[in-house]
Design an enzyme around this catalytic site. Sequence first.
Site, PDB file in Angstrom:
ATOM      1  CD  GLU A  93      42.280  -1.466 -40.085  1.00 27.37           C
ATOM      2  OE1 GLU A  93      43.189  -2.288 -40.039  1.00 27.37           O
ATOM      3  OE2 GLU A  93      41.105  -1.721 -39.787  1.00 27.37           O
ATOM      4  CB  CYS A 106      33.804   3.104 -38.005  1.00 27.80           C
ATOM      5  SG  CYS A 106      34.706   2.450 -36.605  1.00 27.80           S
ATOM      6  CB  CYS A 113      44.663   0.987 -28.499  1.00 27.24           C
ATOM      7  SG  CYS A 113      43.526   1.344 -27.148  1.00 27.24           S
ATOM      8  CB  CYS A 120      40.874  -5.081 -29.383  1.00 24.29           C
ATOM      9  SG  CYS A 120      41.279  -3.748 -30.520  1.00 24.29           S
ATOM     10  CB  CYS A 347      39.103  -1.338 -34.998  1.00 29.37           C
ATOM     11  SG  CYS A 347      39.427  -1.980 -33.375  1.00 29.37           S
TER      12      CYS A 347
HETATM   13  S1  SF4 Z   1      38.787  -2.233 -28.136  1.00 33.25           S
HETATM   14 FE1  SF4 Z   1      40.871  -2.066 -28.961  1.00 33.25          FE
HETATM   15  S2  SF4 Z   1      41.048   0.052 -29.650  1.00 33.25           S
HETATM   16 FE2  SF4 Z   1      39.255  -0.047 -28.289  1.00 33.25          FE
HETATM   17  S3  SF4 Z   1      40.051   0.496 -26.239  1.00 33.25           S
HETATM   18 FE3  SF4 Z   1      40.144  -1.740 -26.389  1.00 33.25          FE
HETATM   19  S4  SF4 Z   1      42.223  -2.180 -27.157  1.00 33.25           S
HETATM   20 FE4  SF4 Z   1      41.810  -0.009 -27.531  1.00 33.25          FE
END
Ligand code: SF4
Length: 360
Positions: A93, A106, A113, A120, A347
């Site tokens: 994305e 962005c 991740c 998140c 995100c």
């Molecule tokens: S906010 Fe989401 S994308 Fe960013 S480091 Fe943490 S888990 Fe990973």
Amino acid sequence: MDKIDIKNISKDELRNELVRLGEKPYRAGQIFRWLYKSGVNSFEEMTDLGKGLRDKLKERFHITKLILADSKHSLIDGTVKYLFKLEDVNTIESVFLPEDNRVTLCLSSQVGCKFGCSFCASAPFGFIRDLKTSEILDEALSIRRHNPSSAITNIVFMGIGEPLDNYDNVMKSIRIMNDADAMKIGARKITISTCGLIPGMKRLAGEKLQVELSVSLHSADDKVRSALVPINKRYPLKELMAACKEYTKKTKRIITFEYILLKDMNSSKEDARKLSALLKGLMCKVNLIMYNQVSPVRNYSASTGTDAKGYKAPEAAQAKEFIGMLKRSGVNVMLRKSKGEDIDAGCGQLRISAMRPARG
Ligand code: SF4
């Protein structure tokens, strides 16, 4: 021999390749302008290069592009969220954020991740792979193609993934975005956001590039931060703050701390006091963001007023008090407006809908 992904290589690497092909190195600037200023997707379109050179380029290189799989447009503020399909069918994305006289993109840096931050939307699906330099650049080029009248002014690496965990590819993409023959986006207009990877922060401090650094802090208490940002167990606050001090000393640049306000977790008077004490004497500013739980992917429940994690935003009065306390103790703080609320522009959410089986 496999063809080289031309957007994966720096201008110097391209010059070397051209010399190997018996061509003049200055052609690299011309090719960069076609790729990153004009945004062409084929060598045929590079009309000021002779046919002989275009044929050689076709034989040696290939040009990647992303496929648009979905997009959501905010009716409130013009934010657009894009879901792109990569060549291996993975998806990422990217978000287009227009505001007054600036246009920020962005970008994602990884497919998934590893770091599992509890708030998140990308975290539950784990890590698949790093994005290539070309894929990162293609995010920006694709969004520009869809918004031809908007000049990109700022880039933030706050999409899916941890940019400092894909250090080399992210830095190479930044150098290309910064190049006068490419997108010519000033390094100071590019922000890398990290959950606190200290080795990457140290490396970044040694770069001769004045990019902005933003650190996801979210609590000044080790126990709470470890629950929200699990990397805190490996790099706790004491070490993180020492690394931040070292960074500001070496680069003479301030650090921005991101702090999501969560009721009963990190937004009390005591939390404000702890945060002021933690940041005392550090060249920094704090961006506060009210938690936005009203999202289908967060399984918001109207009866409890919380989402699946039990998170909710504090009342406005409490947030005001929190900000006031920080300001009075000399912290440079602002409450950031959440963008694209009607399309849930944080995100990971579009990607999650794409990964979910359709309901019959
Ligand atoms: S906010 Fe989401 S994308 Fe960013 S480091 Fe943490 S888990 Fe990973």
